[in-house]
Structure formats: C-alpha cells, structure tokens
Design a protein around this motif. Structure first.
Motif, PDB file in Angstrom:
ATOM      1  N   UNK A   1       0.852  -1.185   0.000  1.00 31.90           N
ATOM      2  CA  UNK A   1       0.000   0.000   0.000  1.00 31.90           C
ATOM      3  C   UNK A   1       0.891   1.239   0.000  1.00 31.90           C
ATOM      4  N   UNK A   2       0.654   2.179  -0.907  1.00 30.96           N
ATOM      5  CA  UNK A   2       1.479   3.384  -0.962  1.00 30.96           C
ATOM      6  C   UNK A   2       1.163   4.356   0.170  1.00 30.96           C
ATOM      7  N   UNK A   3       2.151   5.197   0.457  1.00 33.29           N
ATOM      8  CA  UNK A   3       1.999   6.333   1.363  1.00 33.29           C
ATOM      9  C   UNK A   3       1.435   5.957   2.740  1.00 33.29           C
ATOM     10  N   UNK A   4       1.980   4.905   3.335  1.00 29.92           N
ATOM     11  CA  UNK A   4       1.653   4.586   4.725  1.00 29.92           C
ATOM     12  C   UNK A   4       2.358   5.607   5.615  1.00 29.92           C
ATOM     13  N   UNK A   5       1.621   6.181   6.571  1.00 33.87           N
ATOM     14  CA  UNK A   5       2.174   7.301   7.337  1.00 33.87           C
ATOM     15  C   UNK A   5       2.099   7.142   8.856  1.00 33.87           C
ATOM     16  N   UNK A   6       1.407   6.125   9.352  1.00 35.84           N
ATOM     17  CA  UNK A   6       1.322   5.994  10.805  1.00 35.84           C
ATOM     18  C   UNK A   6       0.970   4.565  11.214  1.00 35.84           C
ATOM     19  N   UNK A   7       0.968   4.325  12.518  1.00 37.05           N
ATOM     20  CA  UNK A   7       0.722   2.984  13.051  1.00 37.05           C
ATOM     21  C   UNK A   7      -0.680   2.488  12.705  1.00 37.05           C
ATOM     22  N   UNK A   8      -1.672   3.342  12.805  1.00 36.17           N
ATOM     23  CA  UNK A   8      -3.051   2.919  12.544  1.00 36.17           C
ATOM     24  C   UNK A   8      -3.197   2.420  11.115  1.00 36.17           C
ATOM     25  N   UNK A   9      -2.599   3.131  10.162  1.00 28.42           N
ATOM     26  CA  UNK A   9      -2.658   2.694   8.769  1.00 28.42           C
ATOM     27  C   UNK A   9      -1.935   1.359   8.582  1.00 28.42           C
ATOM     28  N   UNK A  10      -0.789   1.219   9.229  1.00 21.80           N
ATOM     29  CA  UNK A  10      -0.037  -0.036   9.128  1.00 21.80           C
ATOM     30  C   UNK A  10      -0.833  -1.190   9.715  1.00 21.80           C
ATOM     31  N   UNK A  11      -1.511  -0.941  10.819  1.00 24.00           N
ATOM     32  CA  UNK A  11      -2.329  -1.974  11.443  1.00 24.00           C
ATOM     33  C   UNK A  11      -3.504  -2.367  10.551  1.00 24.00           C
ATOM     34  N   UNK A  12      -4.104  -1.402   9.887  1.00 20.45           N
ATOM     35  CA  UNK A  12      -5.199  -1.695   8.952  1.00 20.45           C
ATOM     36  C   UNK A  12      -4.694  -2.542   7.787  1.00 20.45           C
ATOM     37  N   UNK A  13      -3.518  -2.222   7.297  1.00 19.59           N
ATOM     38  CA  UNK A  13      -2.916  -2.990   6.213  1.00 19.59           C
ATOM     39  C   UNK A  13      -2.747  -4.452   6.620  1.00 19.59           C
ATOM     40  N   UNK A  14      -2.262  -4.680   7.810  1.00 20.71           N
ATOM     41  CA  UNK A  14      -2.106  -6.046   8.315  1.00 20.71           C
ATOM     42  C   UNK A  14      -3.462  -6.707   8.506  1.00 20.71           C
ATOM     43  N   UNK A  15      -4.390  -5.973   9.094  1.00 22.66           N
ATOM     44  CA  UNK A  15      -5.725  -6.510   9.366  1.00 22.66           C
ATOM     45  C   UNK A  15      -6.392  -7.016   8.095  1.00 22.66           C
ATOM     46  N   UNK A  16      -6.203  -6.305   6.992  1.00 24.75           N
ATOM     47  CA  UNK A  16      -6.899  -6.652   5.747  1.00 24.75           C
ATOM     48  C   UNK A  16      -6.100  -7.600   4.858  1.00 24.75           C
ATOM     49  N   UNK A  17      -4.824  -7.824   5.180  1.00 26.12           N
ATOM     50  CA  UNK A  17      -3.997  -8.690   4.333  1.00 26.12           C
ATOM     51  C   UNK A  17      -3.674 -10.034   4.963  1.00 26.12           C
ATOM     52  N   UNK A  18      -3.931 -10.176   6.251  1.00 24.12           N
ATOM     53  CA  UNK A  18      -3.636 -11.419   6.949  1.00 24.12           C
ATOM     54  C   UNK A  18      -4.916 -11.993   7.560  1.00 24.12           C
ATOM     55  N   UNK A  19      -4.988 -13.327   7.579  1.00 23.90           N
ATOM     56  CA  UNK A  19      -6.102 -14.010   8.236  1.00 23.90           C
ATOM     57  C   UNK A  19      -5.856 -14.072   9.741  1.00 23.90           C
ATOM     58  N   UNK A  20      -6.910 -14.425  10.482  1.00 26.23           N
ATOM     59  CA  UNK A  20      -6.747 -14.703  11.903  1.00 26.23           C
ATOM     60  C   UNK A  20      -5.665 -15.773  12.089  1.00 26.23           C
ATOM     61  N   UNK A  21      -4.874 -15.723  13.163  1.00 28.22           N
ATOM     62  CA  UNK A  21      -5.008 -14.819  14.313  1.00 28.22           C
ATOM     63  C   UNK A  21      -4.230 -13.505  14.171  1.00 28.22           C
ATOM     64  N   UNK A  22      -3.602 -13.276  12.995  1.00 22.70           N
ATOM     65  CA  UNK A  22      -2.803 -12.062  12.825  1.00 22.70           C
ATOM     66  C   UNK A  22      -3.673 -10.889  12.405  1.00 22.70           C
TER      67      UNK A  22
END
Length: 252
Positions: A90-111
């Motif tokens: 994902x381009x232009x990641x700028x903070x922890x919340x955005x990084x966490x969303x990226x992980x949330x939407x790209x990885x299955x549970x439990x990650x």
C-alpha cells in the motif's frame, strides 16, 4: 522455502510491471532469472481479471508477484490477494493505525481479519480445509508498507514495529517531493530519511527495498533485500533504442 523466508536471507531481484498484460511476461521474467514481479495497480491500468491471469500463471511456474494497490482500502487489498498475489503493498503509509489496517486486511486470523474465500489464492483447491489454508497463506503473504512522505519517515519506528508488516519499501520520487526536493535523490534530507527506514527495518527485522534508480539502490545494496529498479516501460524503451542503434550500425 517461501519468498518471505528467502527475503530476509537473500538478495531478491524483481521488476516493476505497469503496461505488460500478456501472461508470457511471467515466463520471460523467470527465464531471465528474476525472483519476482511487481504489478503496479496504483499507476498501472490492470483489471482484476487480467491481474488474476497474470498472478495465476506466475504461481503455476513459481514466479511469485507483488501487487501495489492504489490505496489503503479493504476491497483493493483483499481482491488483489484473492487473485493470487504473494505480496501486497500500500502506498503512502504514514502511521501505526494505517499499518495496522494494512495487516488486518492482508492477513487471516489470528494475525489479521482478512475475509476468507478460496480461489486463485488457494490454487483452486477443493472447498474446505480453511484453517490450514489460512495458516499457509499467512506464512506466504508478504505485507509491505510503502514509505513515500515526510510524515511516514517521522513515524517510521511505529510503522515498522507493527506485527504483520513484513517489509518496508521506500518510494524515493514521492519522498523527495514530500521533502521539498523533487528529483534530488542524493540530497542529504533524502538520504537521512532513507537511513531512518533502514535502521527501523534492521531493528524490527523487516525486509527493506527501494523502487528507484540503480545508483540509489547501489548506495544501499548491503541493506536491501528486495531489489527493484527496471520497470517494463524502461525495458521495452531501451530494447527499441538498442534495436534501432544496432540496425543503424550496419550502415556506418
């Protein structure tokens, strides 16, 4: 060994793809010795149908591919991964919340919390076996935050520390623009910014890459895991120029 496992132990070579749509590009890249391809859906014009075919062909011949989606959006991330992408950026990641969303939407549970569906991402295996498929895909998928802004540099520590972010790739062109020094890739402000990313990647054991000129990549050749310099536009342009020069040389 998965590409993710290789990423932290080897130098991997890839090319950015923006205009090539024929699946033969995967065979040509593999035969040339490339380790991966990187499809650009931010500035490129790929449909999901074409992306699906390119990724499926690549996976069939062990030529994995990343996809840069246009934005931080669940639909873009999950769709590209469902098409069979090995890596997502994902381009232009700028903070922890955005990084966490990226992980949330790209990885299955439990990650993360990625929605499950079989298809190209499971190589069209029969239905069922969700738990094992999810574990296997989590182990395989490389989640990449692209850092391209001054704010992203300021928050690089908190971005790199997010569990599930596997690699960080710098976009030097937009970073230079954000820093107020367009095209000055060796300006001290740009170099200091990239150095901060390098240190964060080392600290949190993340893969590191730069999408840019070979001269800039050379400066960081010891630190880079994912080497990405030529895009298909350059390769085709340079090939045409060489073809014309070779023909003209016959008459000199």
């Amino acid at each position: 060994m998965t590409l993710k496992e290789r990423m932290l132990n080897e130098k991997l070579y890839g090319s950015f793809i923006k205009i090539m749509t024929n699946t033969s590009i995967t065979i040509l890249a593999k035969n040339a010795g490339m380790d991966f391809l990187f499809y650009d859906c931010e500035h490129g014009m790929y449909t999901y149908e074409r992306l699906h075919d390119l990724l499926l062909m690549g996976n069939a011949i062990d030529m994995p591919a990343f996809v840069r989606v246009p934005q931080l959006a669940r639909g873009d991330i999950s769709k590209a991964l469902d098409c069979g992408a090995t890596g997502i950026m994902v381009p232009m990641i700028e903070n922890r919340i955005q990084a966490q969303k990226l992980v949330e939407w790209s990885k299955y549970l439990p990650i993360g919390k990625r929605s499950y569906a079989g298809g190209a991402n499971t190589n069209y295996k029969g239905s069922g076996n969700h738990k094992n498929n999810m574990m296997e895909i989590n182990d395989r998928v490389i989640t990449v935050a692209q850092i391209e802004t001054e704010l992203g540099i300021k928050n690089i520590e908190e971005i790199a520390s997010v569990k599930g972010i596997d690699a960080i790739i710098v976009g030097p062109a937009d970073l230079a623009i954000s820093l107020g020094i367009p095209e000055e890739y060796f300006n001290i402000k740009e170099i200091d910014a990239i150095d901060k990313v390098v240190e964060a990647c080392k600290k949190y054991k993340k893969g590191f890459g730069i999408i840019g000129k070979l001269e800039l990549i050379e400066k960081y050749k010891k630190e880079i895991n994912l080497l990405i310099t030529k895009i298909d536009l350059d390769i085709i342009r340079e090939g045409f120029i060489k073809a014309v020069d070779d023909m003209k040389s016959l008459y000199k």
